[in-house]
Structure formats: structure tokens, C-alpha cells
Scaffold this motif. Structure first.
Motif, PDB file in Angstrom:
ATOM      1  N   LYS A 129       1.009   7.439  -3.198  1.00 11.06           N
ATOM      2  CA  LYS A 129       1.006   6.213  -4.006  1.00 11.06           C
ATOM      3  C   LYS A 129       2.444   5.964  -4.444  1.00 11.06           C
ATOM      4  CE  LYS A 129      -1.433   4.009  -7.879  1.00 11.06           C
ATOM      5  NZ  LYS A 129      -2.453   4.218  -8.933  1.00 11.06           N
ATOM      6  N   GLN A 149       4.922   3.096  -6.340  1.00  5.53           N
ATOM      7  CA  GLN A 149       4.977   1.882  -7.140  1.00  5.53           C
ATOM      8  C   GLN A 149       6.436   1.543  -7.473  1.00  5.53           C
ATOM      9  OE1 GLN A 149       1.883   3.460 -10.046  1.00  5.53           O
ATOM     10  NE2 GLN A 149       1.333   1.294 -10.009  1.00  5.53           N
ATOM     11  N   TYR A 150       6.913   0.383  -6.926  1.00  3.71           N
ATOM     12  CA  TYR A 150       8.206  -0.196  -7.259  1.00  3.71           C
ATOM     13  C   TYR A 150       9.370   0.639  -6.688  1.00  3.71           C
ATOM     14  CZ  TYR A 150       4.599  -1.517 -10.579  1.00  3.71           C
ATOM     15  OH  TYR A 150       3.413  -1.849 -11.137  1.00  3.71           O
ATOM     16  N   ARG A 168      -1.173   3.934  -0.905  1.00  2.39           N
ATOM     17  CA  ARG A 168      -1.119   2.766  -1.773  1.00  2.39           C
ATOM     18  C   ARG A 168       0.350   2.420  -2.009  1.00  2.39           C
ATOM     19  NH1 ARG A 168      -6.065   3.500  -1.266  1.00  2.39           N
ATOM     20  NH2 ARG A 168      -7.607   3.538  -2.928  1.00  2.39           N
ATOM     21  N   ASP A 193       2.676  -0.424  -4.016  1.00  2.00           N
ATOM     22  CA  ASP A 193       2.932  -1.607  -4.835  1.00  2.00           C
ATOM     23  C   ASP A 193       4.411  -1.948  -4.676  1.00  2.00           C
ATOM     24  OD1 ASP A 193       0.358  -1.661  -5.724  1.00  2.00           O
ATOM     25  OD2 ASP A 193       0.752  -0.559  -7.562  1.00  2.00           O
ATOM     26  N   THR A 240       0.370  -4.201  -1.949  1.00  2.00           N
ATOM     27  CA  THR A 240       0.443  -5.412  -2.765  1.00  2.00           C
ATOM     28  C   THR A 240       1.903  -5.848  -2.856  1.00  2.00           C
ATOM     29  OG1 THR A 240       0.622  -4.105  -4.803  1.00  2.00           O
ATOM     30  CG2 THR A 240      -1.584  -4.849  -4.146  1.00  2.00           C
ATOM     31  N   TYR A 241       2.085  -7.169  -2.861  1.00  2.00           N
ATOM     32  CA  TYR A 241       3.404  -7.780  -3.009  1.00  2.00           C
ATOM     33  C   TYR A 241       3.392  -8.725  -4.208  1.00  2.00           C
ATOM     34  CZ  TYR A 241       4.675  -6.359   1.787  1.00  2.00           C
ATOM     35  OH  TYR A 241       4.969  -5.645   2.923  1.00  2.00           O
ATOM     36  N   LEU A 298       2.419  -4.904 -16.447  1.00  2.00           N
ATOM     37  CA  LEU A 298       2.597  -3.813 -15.492  1.00  2.00           C
ATOM     38  C   LEU A 298       2.776  -2.541 -16.310  1.00  2.00           C
ATOM     39  CD1 LEU A 298       5.010  -5.442 -12.920  1.00  2.00           C
ATOM     40  CD2 LEU A 298       2.549  -5.207 -12.789  1.00  2.00           C
TER      41      LEU A 298
END
Length: 605
Positions: free
Chosen positions: A497, A499-500, A530, A532, A559-560, A591
Motif C-alpha cells: 500500500k 500513499q502519496y 493499493r 493512492d 486512485t488519482y 486526507l
């Protein structure tokens, strides 16, 4: 239709008289066919309209027939013929999964009682439906703090739970604590219940100014009725007590009086304790643990989930206090804490070493991940069973780039670590790669950065920009390569995962996914990914190229950011979207920066 004139169709050719005559002869038959087909369509359309008119004229006959058929079908429907015990197995799946049930009439279990008499009877006689309850007095429209008799369904709810272990959470989802009268009403509702619940979990937010008054209520003095003395899991949250009327010459710290009144050592069933207090200090070094059943505890959570500042947490523990807690709670399986910065003049760690033989998950938030002294206690313990680590930096500043704390922790536990959640604030890419290469047993990896794409373009100093981007190089270190001199990092990784700070390309991500699934040196294929991105899409087709992997079982979700809106970034990473249709109104998308870990099972849902 095959045509002898294919060569001149759709061209600018000018036909001769002979060609015109030949085309007229050729079209005679198909045009005749078209006339016949149109005639039949008209005839059928006329018949259809006549039948529709006839049906409408007979509707007075058809409607009762339909109602009769529907009524008879309802009698023999499967839903009517299911036995009650089957419904009792189905109904619990209607309950919310991420929180306790509430008395909202539109949600289960209340909504199940509004369908029919039989469903109401089944629901009321299914104790599992009523074994959990969350009360938020600030969200109940009927509640009025000035009312003489505010109503809570606590008594009826507990009675329906019968002998099933009962869990109750009583706090507000808003930043404000419930009014004191609401807490008293809850306790009185428990006292009036004819059934004493078998407590499983009791979670409550206590108003700071009246903590001891509430704990002095008669119901909380009974050995069998006090949930603090009988629940297997207890959650207590309170604000810092600034104006507390205590004799400080006798008791220098108000928290000691509260702990003494709670008297959790009387609870022989207590296994999990979440205790949030925004006011730890070094004077509490030896005053906290004597009031806890330390050797019973399997989970101790001292993190503050509601404090949104990245730089400071008032619930943070000084290093000697963290040492004292671990020293006394040696049977912990899960330990979560916010750490203070080390103060050499005040913080001294004893030399004795201890073994935390059962600890599997450790979650720590620190000011940054650079100062090893902030967890000076860590080297005094052995963690042979530690498999899950969550480290979070509350700072976004460049000085944390070396991540000395993480390297210090991994040096002791890296070979056993199977799950890592890393939210490092600022971390240079080369140090991240070095960390990943030191994790041979890692199965789960959750990378959570504090930075989005435009942070590197606008708000960051030039000397920090490039080195802080997590680019293709991070993915390459995780990707099996034919020509690499040493094995790829995290060879057992199955769940990722991210994220960013996704400054890698979709092409490199695609290569990573395929190489992990098919390369001979890849020990196990990926099961779940996953991503992000926190940025706009740069490749619109790469997901289609993953079809074979998805069909083979890879759970891939990406996800975008929405290209139709203009994101505006703030330090706390709350996105405000200003839409094109309305420049005056803003839609806010939160967020979450602070993400408390639960014990990570393999895979994210």
C-alpha cells in the motif's frame, strides 16, 4: 449487399448513361424489398398499438389479477419460508462493520424491527444484534441538555443483549466532549436496567472538569456492575485537567486521583486498555503503572487519535515513562504510544534489560525519526516475537531525512518483521531504499508520505526537492532484475500500500507488477496492491495491460486526483477543491495524516 459498382462507390466518379441505366436496374429489386419491409413494420406497429389500447381498456381487470398474483407469490416466497434461526444468522451481517450499532432508526438493528411483526420479534430475540451500542448524545436530535428527562435506549438495548457479552461506547464524534448530564443519564440508564450486562468493552469520553464526580456515581461503586471493573476491554479518554480543585500538597497530579478512583487493578478480566490523556509529564514516572493490572494487559494503547498536529502531541510519553510501562507490562501483545523528545537533563534510562516475549505489534509516533535518543528505552528490551511495526514522524522537516530511529529499530528486529507501516515525514529516497533492502521477511508494506506532487514544485526548498522524491528507483529496488548484482529488496512481499509521494512512472509500476508475478527469482507473487497517487494521471492505458495479472488473482486498486478540480494544499494535507461551477463555495476532502494501526492481518480491505 454485393454490388458490381464497388469500385466507384464513395468516389467522385461521373457515371455514363449506360452506367446510370445499369444502376437503376440493379436498385429495382432492393428498393422493392425496402417498400415491403416498411409496409410490414407499419402493419406490426398498428397491431401493437391496437393490443396496447386493448390492454389499457382491460387494466381494470388486470390490476386486481396482478395484486392477487403478487399476494399469492408472497405467500410462497423464500423469505417467508425461511426458519427463524436462519434469519438469526443473517441479521448480524446487516450491522455496521467499522463501528458499533447506533439507535438510528435508519440503520440496523433498529431498521430490521420496522419491516414486519415477525422480523421485529426475531430481531428482539436475537441477542447478538444488541451486543454492541454506540451513543453520541450530540448527534441525537431528541436530546436536550436542559431537558429533565433525556431518553437513551440503553436499558432496553442491554436487556435484549441478554447473556451475550456487551460492548458500549459513549462519546461524541465531534471534537467536543458530551455534556456531563448526558454521561450521568447513561450511567443512570445502566443502573435502572433489570439485567446486569456481561461487559466485553466499555469506551467512554469523560468531561475533564467533572471526572471524579461521574466516577463517584453509586452505580460505579458496585463490584459486579462497574464496567471499569468487569469489561475485558476499556477505553478512557479525557482532556488535560487544567482547573482541577484538588489539594496539590496532598496529591500533586490530578491524573493520580482519577486513576485511583478508576481502580482498574480490581478488574481481573481486563486485557485491552486504551487510555488517552493529554497531559503526561515526567512527574508521573512512577505514578501511572501502580494503578494498572499490568501483567494482565495484552493491548495497551496510549496514542491520541484526535490530535491532528504533526509536530506535537500532548499525549506523548517521556522516554523513562515508556521504559517503566514496558518494564511492568511484560505480557503485552500490542503497544501503541506517542513519544516525547529526549531531554538529557531529565531523562535517564536504567540499565536493566527485559524481554517482551509476547509483543507482536509496536506503534510509535515521534517528533521525527532522526533522534535515536527519543526511544532510548528500546535497546533495553528484547522483542523476539515482534512482527508488526508502525513508525510515524510528526515532523515534515528535512532534518529527519537520515531516519536514524528507524535504522536503530530495524537493526534489532528486521529479520522477524513481516509488517511495516512507515509514515516518515521527510525521508530521502536513498535512505528508504536502504531500509527496504534490510527487510528480508517483510510480507506487508504500507508507505505513507506527507508530500504530494506539487509540494516538490512549490513549497519545498530546492536542496530538498529531488532527494525527497520517491521515484522509479524505489520500485526498481523491489523489482527482480536479470542483471542485478544482488537480490531485490523484500523478496517475500505480497501486500503493498503506497500513499502519496508517488513520483514513479506507471510504466515502472507495470514492470514491477509483472516481474514480481513471473520472474524466476521472485519467491512469491503479489496478492494485493493499493496505490493512492495523490497526483493527476499521466498514463491512461497502463491498467488495461494489467488485465492478465488481475485475472490471475492480483487485487489491484489505484486512485488519482480528479482532473476537473484544482487542488489547494495546506500543511495538514486537507485538500480543498474549488469547483469550476462555483468559485465561491469549496468542497473539503479530508486526507487523514494520523492513521492509527490496528494489529495488521495480511491484506487490507
Amino acid at each position: 449487399m454485393q454490388s458490381p459498382f464497388e469500385s466507384i462507390l464513395h468516389t467522385n466518379h461521373i457515371p455514363t448513361e449506360e452506367q446510370c441505366k445499369a444502376i437503376e436496374d440493379f436498385l429495382e429489386f432492393p428498393e422493392k424489398q425496402l417498400v415491403e419491409v416498411d409496409s410490414k413494420i407499419t402493419e406490426v406497429d398498428l397491431q401493437l398499438r391496437e393490443l396496447q389500447n386493448k390492454r389499457d381498456s382491460l387494466e381494470w381487470v388486470a390490476s386486481p389479477l396482478r395484486r392477487a398474483v403478487k399476494a399469492h407469490r408472497a405467500i410462497i416466497s423464500l423469505a417467508r419460508r425461511l426458519p427463524d434461526d436462519v434469519y438469526r444468522e443473517i441479521f448480524p451481517y446487516c450491522l455496521p462493520t467499522e463501528s458499533y450499532a447506533t439507535p438510528n432508526p435508519l440503520d440496523a438493528p433498529i431498521v430490521l424491527t420496522h419491516v414486519c411483526r415477525r422480523w421485529r420479534h426475531i430481531a428482539h430475540s436475537t441477542p447478538r444484534l444488541w451486543s454492541r451500542l454506540h451513543m453520541d448524545p450530540l448527534a441525537i436530535p431528541e436530546y436536550d441538555e436542559d431537558s429533565d428527562a433525556p431518553t437513551f435506549p440503553t436499558r432496553e438495548w442491554i436487556q435484549r443483549a441478554a447473556a451475550v457479552p456487551f460492548s458500549l461506547s459513549f462519546h461524541s464524534a465531534s471534537p467536543y466532549f458530551p455534556p456531563v448530564s448526558a454521561v450521568r443519564e447513561l450511567i443512570e440508564g445502566l443502573a435502572l436496567s433489570s439485567t446486569t450486562p456481561r461487559w466485553n468493552n466499555f469506551a467512554i469520553s469523560l468531561p475533564s472538569a467533572d471526572v471524579l464526580k461521574i466516577l463517584a456515581l453509586p452505580y460505579l461503586q458496585g463490584a459486579t456492575t462497574n464496567p471499569f471493573w468487569n469489561a475485558q476491554s476499556v477505553v478512557v479518554a479525557m482532556q488535560r485537567l487544567a482547573d482541577f480543585s484538588l489539594n496539590h500538597s496532598v496529591d500533586p497530579h490530578p491524573l493520580v486521583a482519577i486513576l485511583a478512583k478508576l481502580d482498574l487493578k480490581r478488574n481481573k478480566q481486563l486485557r485491552e486498555l486504551t487510555f488517552v490523556h493529554n497531559g503526561y509529564d515526567r512527574n508521573l514516572l512512577h505514578d501511572f503503572t501502580p494503578f494498572l493490572p499490568c501483567l494482565q494487559l495484552e493491548m495497551l494503547d496510549l496514542q491520541d487519535p484526535n490530535y491532528t498536529s504533526r509536530s506535537y502531541s500532548m499525549a506523548s510519553l517521556p522516554p523513562p515513562m515508556a521504559y517503566e510501562i514496558l518494564k511492568c507490562c511484560r505480557n503485552l501483545v500490542v503497544f501503541k504510544m506517542d513519544a516525547c523528545q529526549f531531554e538529557p537533563s531529565l531523562d535517564e534510562i536504567p540499565p536493566e534489560r527485559y524481554g517482551m516475549d509476547r509483543l507482536k505489534e509496536l506503534s510509535i509516533s515521534l517528533y521525527d525519526l532522526n533522534e535515536v535518543t527519543d526511544i532510548a528505552w528500546f535497546s533495553n528490551f528484547d522483542f523476539p516475537a515482534l512482527t508488526c511495526l508502525h513508525l510515524r514522524s510528526r515532523s515534515m522537516n528535512g532534518p529527519g531525512s537520515q531516519s536514524g530511529t528507524l535504522a536503530h529499530v530495524l537493526k534489532q528486529v528486521r529479520h522477524n518483521l513481516t509488517s511495516l507501516v512507515l509514515d516518515p515525514g521527510y525521508l530521502e529516497q536513498k535512505h528508504l531504499i536502504k531500509i527496504l533492502r534490510a527487510l528480508p521477511s517483510l510480507v506487508q508494506l504500507h508507505l505513507k508520505s506527507a508530500y504530494f506532487a506539487n509540494d516538490f514544485e512549490e513549497s519545498m526548498e530546492e536542496e530538498y526537492k529531488e532527494v525527497a522524491k520517491w521515484t522509479d528507483e524505489v520500485l526498481k529496488c523491489l523489482t527482480p532484475q536479470d542483471d542485478q548484482d544482488r537480490p531485490h529488496a523484500c523478496p517475500r512481499l505480497q501486500y503493498l500500500k503506497w500513499q502519496y509521494n508517488t513520483c514513479f512512472t506507471e510504466a515502472e509500476l507495470l514492470k514491477f507488477l509483472y516481474q514480481r508475478s513471473s520472474h524466476p527469482s521472485s519467491l512469491v507473487p503479489l496478492k494485493q496492491v493499493r496505490i493512492d497517487f495523490g497526483r493527476l494521471r499521466t498514463n491512461h492505458w497502463w491498467e488495461l495491460e494489467c488485465r492478465e495479472l488481475v485475472e490471475a488473482g492480483l487485487d489491484l486498486r489505484v486512485t488519482y486526483l480528479d482532473p476537473e478540480v484544482d487542488p489547494i494544499y495546506f500543511e495538514e494535507k486537507n485538500l480543498f477543491y474549488r469547483t469550476e461551477q462555483s468559485t465561491e463555495e469549496e468542497a473539503r476532502v479530508e486526507l487523514p495524516i494520523i492513521e492509527k494501526s490496528g494489529y495488521l492481518d495480511f491484506g487490507w480491505e
